[in-house]
Design a protein around this motif. Structure first.
Motif, PDB file in Angstrom:
ATOM      1  N   LEU A  35       0.824  -1.211   0.000  1.00 47.09           N
ATOM      2  CA  LEU A  35       0.000   0.000   0.000  1.00 47.09           C
ATOM      3  C   LEU A  35       0.861   1.266   0.000  1.00 47.09           C
ATOM      4  O   LEU A  35       0.475   2.283  -0.588  1.00 47.09           O
ATOM      5  CB  LEU A  35      -0.950  -0.001   1.200  1.00 47.09           C
ATOM      6  N   SER A  36       2.025   1.197   0.632  1.00 47.43           N
ATOM      7  CA  SER A  36       2.917   2.358   0.666  1.00 47.43           C
ATOM      8  C   SER A  36       3.410   2.752  -0.716  1.00 47.43           C
ATOM      9  O   SER A  36       3.781   3.898  -0.948  1.00 47.43           O
ATOM     10  CB  SER A  36       4.120   2.072   1.575  1.00 47.43           C
ATOM     11  N   VAL A  37       3.422   1.804  -1.628  1.00 51.49           N
ATOM     12  CA  VAL A  37       3.849   2.089  -2.994  1.00 51.49           C
ATOM     13  C   VAL A  37       2.651   2.385  -3.888  1.00 51.49           C
ATOM     14  O   VAL A  37       2.708   3.258  -4.750  1.00 51.49           O
ATOM     15  CB  VAL A  37       4.667   0.904  -3.568  1.00 51.49           C
ATOM     16  N   LEU A  38       1.541   1.690  -3.671  1.00 56.37           N
ATOM     17  CA  LEU A  38       0.424   1.744  -4.604  1.00 56.37           C
ATOM     18  C   LEU A  38      -0.578   2.877  -4.365  1.00 56.37           C
ATOM     19  O   LEU A  38      -1.198   3.346  -5.313  1.00 56.37           O
ATOM     20  CB  LEU A  38      -0.326   0.410  -4.580  1.00 56.37           C
ATOM     21  N   LEU A  39      -0.758   3.290  -3.125  1.00 55.60           N
ATOM     22  CA  LEU A  39      -1.780   4.306  -2.830  1.00 55.60           C
ATOM     23  C   LEU A  39      -1.347   5.699  -3.264  1.00 55.60           C
ATOM     24  O   LEU A  39      -0.153   6.012  -3.274  1.00 55.60           O
ATOM     25  CB  LEU A  39      -2.086   4.326  -1.328  1.00 55.60           C
ATOM     26  N   PRO A  40      -2.323   6.559  -3.579  1.00 54.72           N
ATOM     27  CA  PRO A  40      -1.980   7.958  -3.886  1.00 54.72           C
ATOM     28  C   PRO A  40      -1.409   8.650  -2.641  1.00 54.72           C
ATOM     29  O   PRO A  40      -1.707   8.262  -1.504  1.00 54.72           O
ATOM     30  CB  PRO A  40      -3.306   8.584  -4.301  1.00 54.72           C
ATOM     31  N   ALA A  41      -0.607   9.661  -2.870  1.00 50.90           N
ATOM     32  CA  ALA A  41       0.157  10.317  -1.805  1.00 50.90           C
ATOM     33  C   ALA A  41      -0.680  10.754  -0.600  1.00 50.90           C
ATOM     34  O   ALA A  41      -0.303  10.501   0.548  1.00 50.90           O
ATOM     35  CB  ALA A  41       0.922  11.505  -2.370  1.00 50.90           C
ATOM     36  N   LYS A  42      -1.804  11.397  -0.826  1.00 52.15           N
ATOM     37  CA  LYS A  42      -2.598  11.944   0.282  1.00 52.15           C
ATOM     38  C   LYS A  42      -3.109  10.832   1.207  1.00 52.15           C
ATOM     39  O   LYS A  42      -2.964  10.906   2.432  1.00 52.15           O
ATOM     40  CB  LYS A  42      -3.769  12.763  -0.272  1.00 52.15           C
ATOM     41  N   VAL A  43      -3.698   9.796   0.631  1.00 54.11           N
ATOM     42  CA  VAL A  43      -4.208   8.667   1.408  1.00 54.11           C
ATOM     43  C   VAL A  43      -3.039   7.909   2.044  1.00 54.11           C
ATOM     44  O   VAL A  43      -3.102   7.508   3.211  1.00 54.11           O
ATOM     45  CB  VAL A  43      -5.031   7.708   0.509  1.00 54.11           C
ATOM     46  N   ASN A  44      -1.978   7.737   1.282  1.00 55.61           N
ATOM     47  CA  ASN A  44      -0.790   7.032   1.731  1.00 55.61           C
ATOM     48  C   ASN A  44      -0.213   7.680   2.985  1.00 55.61           C
ATOM     49  O   ASN A  44       0.114   7.004   3.969  1.00 55.61           O
ATOM     50  CB  ASN A  44       0.242   7.061   0.593  1.00 55.61           C
ATOM     51  N   ARG A  45      -0.076   8.989   2.943  1.00 52.38           N
ATOM     52  CA  ARG A  45       0.484   9.744   4.068  1.00 52.38           C
ATOM     53  C   ARG A  45      -0.356   9.540   5.329  1.00 52.38           C
ATOM     54  O   ARG A  45       0.160   9.209   6.389  1.00 52.38           O
ATOM     55  CB  ARG A  45       0.546  11.229   3.706  1.00 52.38           C
ATOM     56  N   ILE A  46      -1.659   9.716   5.206  1.00 45.71           N
ATOM     57  CA  ILE A  46      -2.565   9.569   6.357  1.00 45.71           C
ATOM     58  C   ILE A  46      -2.517   8.145   6.911  1.00 45.71           C
ATOM     59  O   ILE A  46      -2.419   7.945   8.126  1.00 45.71           O
ATOM     60  CB  ILE A  46      -4.005   9.962   5.963  1.00 45.71           C
ATOM     61  N   LEU A  47      -2.568   7.162   6.038  1.00 44.37           N
ATOM     62  CA  LEU A  47      -2.564   5.764   6.466  1.00 44.37           C
ATOM     63  C   LEU A  47      -1.256   5.393   7.163  1.00 44.37           C
ATOM     64  O   LEU A  47      -1.262   4.708   8.189  1.00 44.37           O
ATOM     65  CB  LEU A  47      -2.819   4.847   5.268  1.00 44.37           C
ATOM     66  N   ASN A  48      -0.126   5.858   6.628  1.00 47.18           N
ATOM     67  CA  ASN A  48       1.162   5.561   7.253  1.00 47.18           C
ATOM     68  C   ASN A  48       1.292   6.223   8.624  1.00 47.18           C
ATOM     69  O   ASN A  48       1.826   5.620   9.553  1.00 47.18           O
ATOM     70  CB  ASN A  48       2.318   5.968   6.335  1.00 47.18           C
ATOM     71  N   ILE A  49       0.791   7.435   8.749  1.00 42.45           N
ATOM     72  CA  ILE A  49       0.819   8.109  10.055  1.00 42.45           C
ATOM     73  C   ILE A  49      -0.060   7.352  11.048  1.00 42.45           C
ATOM     74  O   ILE A  49       0.364   7.060  12.170  1.00 42.45           O
ATOM     75  CB  ILE A  49       0.376   9.585   9.929  1.00 42.45           C
ATOM     76  N   LEU A  50      -1.268   7.016  10.631  1.00 44.61           N
ATOM     77  CA  LEU A  50      -2.231   6.343  11.510  1.00 44.61           C
ATOM     78  C   LEU A  50      -1.746   4.948  11.929  1.00 44.61           C
ATOM     79  O   LEU A  50      -1.647   4.645  13.123  1.00 44.61           O
ATOM     80  CB  LEU A  50      -3.587   6.264  10.814  1.00 44.61           C
ATOM     81  N   VAL A  51      -1.448   4.109  10.950  1.00 41.46           N
ATOM     82  CA  VAL A  51      -1.025   2.732  11.254  1.00 41.46           C
ATOM     83  C   VAL A  51       0.322   2.735  11.982  1.00 41.46           C
ATOM     84  O   VAL A  51       0.519   1.997  12.949  1.00 41.46           O
ATOM     85  CB  VAL A  51      -0.961   1.868   9.972  1.00 41.46           C
ATOM     86  N   GLY A  52       1.238   3.584  11.544  1.00 44.86           N
ATOM     87  CA  GLY A  52       2.544   3.677  12.208  1.00 44.86           C
ATOM     88  C   GLY A  52       2.414   4.080  13.667  1.00 44.86           C
ATOM     89  O   GLY A  52       3.069   3.516  14.547  1.00 44.86           O
ATOM     90  N   PHE A  53       1.540   5.050  13.950  1.00 48.14           N
ATOM     91  CA  PHE A  53       1.338   5.504  15.326  1.00 48.14           C
ATOM     92  C   PHE A  53       0.724   4.392  16.187  1.00 48.14           C
ATOM     93  O   PHE A  53       1.185   4.132  17.302  1.00 48.14           O
ATOM     94  CB  PHE A  53       0.453   6.755  15.357  1.00 48.14           C
ATOM     95  N   ILE A  54      -0.310   3.743  15.675  1.00 47.49           N
ATOM     96  CA  ILE A  54      -0.966   2.660  16.423  1.00 47.49           C
ATOM     97  C   ILE A  54       0.030   1.534  16.721  1.00 47.49           C
ATOM     98  O   ILE A  54       0.097   1.028  17.842  1.00 47.49           O
ATOM     99  CB  ILE A  54      -2.197   2.129  15.662  1.00 47.49           C
ATOM    100  N   MET A  55       0.816   1.151  15.717  1.00 51.31           N
ATOM    101  CA  MET A  55       1.795   0.077  15.913  1.00 51.31           C
ATOM    102  C   MET A  55       2.878   0.495  16.907  1.00 51.31           C
ATOM    103  O   MET A  55       3.320  -0.308  17.719  1.00 51.31           O
ATOM    104  CB  MET A  55       2.422  -0.339  14.578  1.00 51.31           C
ATOM    105  N   THR A  56       3.292   1.758  16.863  1.00 52.65           N
ATOM    106  CA  THR A  56       4.304   2.245  17.807  1.00 52.65           C
ATOM    107  C   THR A  56       3.793   2.130  19.241  1.00 52.65           C
ATOM    108  O   THR A  56       4.506   1.647  20.124  1.00 52.65           O
ATOM    109  CB  THR A  56       4.686   3.709  17.500  1.00 52.65           C
TER     110      THR A  56
END
Length: 140
Positions: free
Chosen positions: A77-98
């Motif tokens: 998903l980090s490669v395939l999603l458009p930038a705006k959605v990608n950024r939000i998803l990485n922040i959200l999932v990354g924060f939850i996993m952290t």
């Protein structure tokens, strides 16, 4: 005669960086789970159908596998999603996993598990930071 060479440094797209980080995190999850099999009573608990959350019923296993599925999907998903959605998803999932990993680092007793949780949480914090600082396009 002296030969001087310079190594080229290429700009790596943010999506590739995120993909590489999620790949490392997922690999570390798998290795940690593998080494956990060597802890006393782990195999016995698996045979008896129990997890760290109690009975290893469908609900518990669905929840546990969802965690691995999300991080595994973040690789592509980090490669395939458009930038705006990608950024939000990485922040959200990354924060939850952290947050989950930091909790694990302090709550489990085995040193190897703590080590993995600390390294994984550092990587997921880097994911959040890179996504937060996602480069903007310039109109120049």
């Amino acid at each position: 005669m002296r030969i001087i060479s310079k190594f080229s440094e290429y700009h790596i797209n943010i999506k590739i960086k995120l993909c590489a980080l999620w790949s490392a995190v997922t690999s570390l999850y798998i290795y940690c789970d593998y080494f956990e099999l060597y802890t006393p009573t782990k195999i016995e608990a698996m045979i008896n159908g129990t997890t760290i959350f109690g009975a290893g019923d469908q609900t518990a296993l669905l929840g546990l596998s969802s965690i691995m599925m999300v991080t595994s999907l973040m690789i592509c998903l980090s490669v395939l999603l458009p930038a705006k959605v990608n950024r939000i998803l990485n922040i959200l999932v990354g924060f939850i996993m952290t947050v989950m990993l930091m909790f694990l680092a302090y709550s489990v007793g085995w040193y190897f598990y703590k080590m993995y949780a600390v390294v994984e949480s550092i990587l997921t914090m880097v994911i959040v930071w890179l996504a937060w600082k996602w480069p903007q396009e310039s109109n120049a």
